[in-house]
Write a protein that holds these residues in place. Sequence first.
Motif, PDB file in Angstrom:
ATOM      1  N   UNK A 120       0.309  -0.782  -0.358  1.00 16.77           N
ATOM      2  CA  UNK A 120      -0.096   0.015  -0.189  1.00 16.77           C
ATOM      3  C   UNK A 120       0.722   1.652  -0.239  1.00 16.77           C
ATOM      4  N   UNK A 121       0.734   1.974  -1.012  1.00 19.40           N
ATOM      5  CA  UNK A 121       1.715   2.989  -1.176  1.00 19.40           C
ATOM      6  C   UNK A 121       0.547   4.437  -0.428  1.00 19.40           C
ATOM      7  N   UNK A 122       1.082   5.045   0.430  1.00 21.14           N
ATOM      8  CA  UNK A 122      -0.132   6.397   0.465  1.00 21.14           C
ATOM      9  C   UNK A 122       1.072   7.678  -0.303  1.00 21.14           C
ATOM     10  N   UNK A 123       0.342   9.189  -1.155  1.00 18.41           N
ATOM     11  CA  UNK A 123       0.237  10.322  -1.125  1.00 18.41           C
ATOM     12  C   UNK A 123       0.120  10.967  -0.377  1.00 18.41           C
ATOM     13  N   UNK A 124       0.934  12.089  -0.899  1.00 14.87           N
ATOM     14  CA  UNK A 124       0.437  13.809  -0.577  1.00 14.87           C
ATOM     15  C   UNK A 124      -0.490  13.895  -1.337  1.00 14.87           C
ATOM     16  N   UNK A 125      -1.708  14.419  -0.976  1.00 13.75           N
ATOM     17  CA  UNK A 125      -2.369  15.274  -1.907  1.00 13.75           C
ATOM     18  C   UNK A 125      -2.513  16.701  -2.088  1.00 13.75           C
ATOM     19  N   UNK A 126      -2.542  17.381  -3.831  1.00 16.51           N
ATOM     20  CA  UNK A 126      -1.656  18.210  -4.549  1.00 16.51           C
ATOM     21  C   UNK A 126      -2.823  19.148  -4.436  1.00 16.51           C
ATOM     22  N   UNK A 127      -4.205  18.931  -3.650  1.00 14.58           N
ATOM     23  CA  UNK A 127      -5.133  20.041  -2.431  1.00 14.58           C
ATOM     24  C   UNK A 127      -5.758  19.920  -1.199  1.00 14.58           C
ATOM     25  N   UNK A 128      -5.823  20.498  -0.175  1.00 15.81           N
ATOM     26  CA  UNK A 128      -6.766  20.254   1.311  1.00 15.81           C
ATOM     27  C   UNK A 128      -7.351  19.128   0.658  1.00 15.81           C
ATOM     28  N   UNK A 129      -7.745  18.025   1.566  1.00 17.16           N
ATOM     29  CA  UNK A 129      -8.833  17.732   1.552  1.00 17.16           C
ATOM     30  C   UNK A 129      -9.954  17.754   2.567  1.00 17.16           C
ATOM     31  N   UNK A 130     -10.708  17.800   2.184  1.00 16.68           N
ATOM     32  CA  UNK A 130     -12.202  17.864   2.646  1.00 16.68           C
ATOM     33  C   UNK A 130     -13.081  16.654   3.485  1.00 16.68           C
ATOM     34  N   UNK A 131     -11.894  15.923   3.478  1.00 20.45           N
ATOM     35  CA  UNK A 131     -12.099  14.565   4.714  1.00 20.45           C
ATOM     36  C   UNK A 131     -10.177  14.071   4.822  1.00 20.45           C
ATOM     37  N   UNK A 132     -10.765  12.840   6.092  1.00 20.49           N
ATOM     38  CA  UNK A 132      -9.700  12.977   6.511  1.00 20.49           C
ATOM     39  C   UNK A 132      -8.766  11.536   5.755  1.00 20.49           C
ATOM     40  N   UNK A 133      -9.513  11.325   4.655  1.00 21.11           N
ATOM     41  CA  UNK A 133      -8.939  10.253   3.405  1.00 21.11           C
ATOM     42  C   UNK A 133      -8.113  10.376   2.599  1.00 21.11           C
ATOM     43  N   UNK A 134      -7.120   9.745   2.511  1.00 26.76           N
ATOM     44  CA  UNK A 134      -5.534   9.723   2.190  1.00 26.76           C
ATOM     45  C   UNK A 134      -5.696   8.809   1.206  1.00 26.76           C
ATOM     46  N   UNK A 135      -4.806   9.252  -0.453  1.00 21.21           N
ATOM     47  CA  UNK A 135      -4.790   8.737  -1.517  1.00 21.21           C
ATOM     48  C   UNK A 135      -3.454   7.635  -1.459  1.00 21.21           C
ATOM     49  N   UNK A 136      -4.306   6.330  -1.942  1.00 21.41           N
ATOM     50  CA  UNK A 136      -3.113   5.026  -2.093  1.00 21.41           C
ATOM     51  C   UNK A 136      -3.636   4.589  -2.952  1.00 21.41           C
ATOM     52  N   UNK A 137      -2.379   3.559  -3.007  1.00 30.14           N
ATOM     53  CA  UNK A 137      -1.873   2.783  -4.557  1.00 30.14           C
ATOM     54  C   UNK A 137      -1.685   1.655  -4.085  1.00 30.14           C
ATOM     55  N   UNK A 138      -2.977   0.491  -4.436  1.00 33.08           N
ATOM     56  CA  UNK A 138      -2.978  -1.125  -4.342  1.00 33.08           C
ATOM     57  C   UNK A 138      -1.545  -1.640  -5.301  1.00 33.08           C
ATOM     58  N   UNK A 139      -0.831  -2.258  -4.910  1.00 37.11           N
ATOM     59  CA  UNK A 139      -0.434  -3.409  -5.457  1.00 37.11           C
ATOM     60  C   UNK A 139      -0.065  -4.923  -4.458  1.00 37.11           C
ATOM     61  N   UNK A 140      -0.122  -5.344  -5.986  1.00 37.91           N
ATOM     62  CA  UNK A 140       0.106  -6.989  -5.154  1.00 37.91           C
ATOM     63  C   UNK A 140       1.434  -7.896  -5.291  1.00 37.91           C
ATOM     64  N   UNK A 141       1.685  -7.656  -3.441  1.00 37.25           N
ATOM     65  CA  UNK A 141       2.965  -8.262  -3.567  1.00 37.25           C
ATOM     66  C   UNK A 141       3.915  -9.161  -4.185  1.00 37.25           C
ATOM     67  N   UNK A 142       4.956  -8.682  -4.783  1.00 38.03           N
ATOM     68  CA  UNK A 142       5.318 -10.555  -5.375  1.00 38.03           C
ATOM     69  C   UNK A 142       5.544  -9.851  -6.639  1.00 38.03           C
ATOM     70  N   UNK A 143       4.608  -8.862  -7.206  1.00 39.36           N
ATOM     71  CA  UNK A 143       4.214  -8.925  -8.341  1.00 39.36           C
ATOM     72  C   UNK A 143       4.193  -7.163  -9.502  1.00 39.36           C
ATOM     73  N   UNK A 144       3.596  -6.862 -10.563  1.00 38.86           N
ATOM     74  CA  UNK A 144       3.516  -5.287 -10.564  1.00 38.86           C
ATOM     75  C   UNK A 144       2.309  -5.246 -11.383  1.00 38.86           C
ATOM     76  N   UNK A 145       1.198  -6.273 -10.393  1.00 36.43           N
ATOM     77  CA  UNK A 145      -0.442  -6.136 -10.472  1.00 36.43           C
ATOM     78  C   UNK A 145      -0.388  -4.613  -9.912  1.00 36.43           C
ATOM     79  N   UNK A 146      -1.052  -3.435 -10.115  1.00 38.98           N
ATOM     80  CA  UNK A 146      -1.796  -2.818  -8.944  1.00 38.98           C
ATOM     81  C   UNK A 146      -3.290  -2.854  -9.541  1.00 38.98           C
ATOM     82  N   UNK A 147      -4.366  -2.481  -8.325  1.00 37.10           N
ATOM     83  CA  UNK A 147      -5.338  -2.129  -8.092  1.00 37.10           C
ATOM     84  C   UNK A 147      -5.780  -0.959  -9.238  1.00 37.10           C
ATOM     85  N   UNK A 148      -6.847  -0.608 -10.380  1.00 39.27           N
ATOM     86  CA  UNK A 148      -7.259   0.631 -10.511  1.00 39.27           C
ATOM     87  C   UNK A 148      -8.971   0.499 -11.091  1.00 39.27           C
ATOM     88  N   UNK A 149      -9.259   1.572 -11.381  1.00 40.81           N
ATOM     89  CA  UNK A 149     -10.429   1.066 -11.253  1.00 40.81           C
ATOM     90  C   UNK A 149     -10.855   1.996 -12.708  1.00 40.81           C
TER      91      UNK A 149
END
Length: 239
Positions: A120-149
């Motif tokens: 789980x990679x965490x990110x700093x948001x470019x603009x102040x967020x209205x919530x406490x939600x944090x942007x993250x990227x989710x990669x499968x350990x041991x692979x180059x696979x990442x979840x995307x929508x």
Amino acid sequence: MEFESNSWSSKLPQGLDVEISHHPITLRCVANLIIVMERLNGGKGFALGRDESLLNFLLESAVEVVLEFNQAAAFSSKGEYECSVTDSENKCWVLNEGSMELHAMMLQGGSSYHKVHLNLSTYITPVPSETKARPVALGIKGSNLYLSCITSEGTPTLHLEEVADKEQLKSINHESDMVRFLFYKQDTGVDISTLESAHYRNWFISTALQQDNTKMVNMCQSILYNSMLFFIFVEPLFN
């Protein structure tokens, strides 16, 4: 308009004039103009020669401003940690390599090794967020696979994509298509989180309510929470 132009002209170095047009002025244009004028006003040692030199100076300043704006408007990677995921019925994520899909199922003791671990990679948001939600990227350990929508037949769906060059995920422009790899992690309790698509807001990573191993982990709208479980337990793993 003429008064404003004369006011600016009285402060400019000799040989430089300003003309205010009737075209709509955006906030970025105003910011660019202010920054350029500040640099000119403070750069007393800068000799204004031919018009070509002045033009080059203004263009370079404008390019720097645009670059600074684009960098500030990017999600920047902050760190990474390993975690595992289960839903509120204790179903774990399992990778079906044949279909490249994630499925949620109950695992017994001897089959726990099938459980997917995520980076789980965490990110700093470019603009102040209205919530406490944090942007993250989710990669499968041991692979180059990442979840995307992404959209499939007009509906946001969860996919696994191979990212050969992970460096491109370290800084993601908020207007680029790479935002599909980002999710907003909102903590709602102890070890309980929701994962909302940053590309398609109000769509959450979800597992099926019924015990059905054929159902893949997918996206669901928050209004459908009675039939889908979009509460996800994200458990940090420490060695």
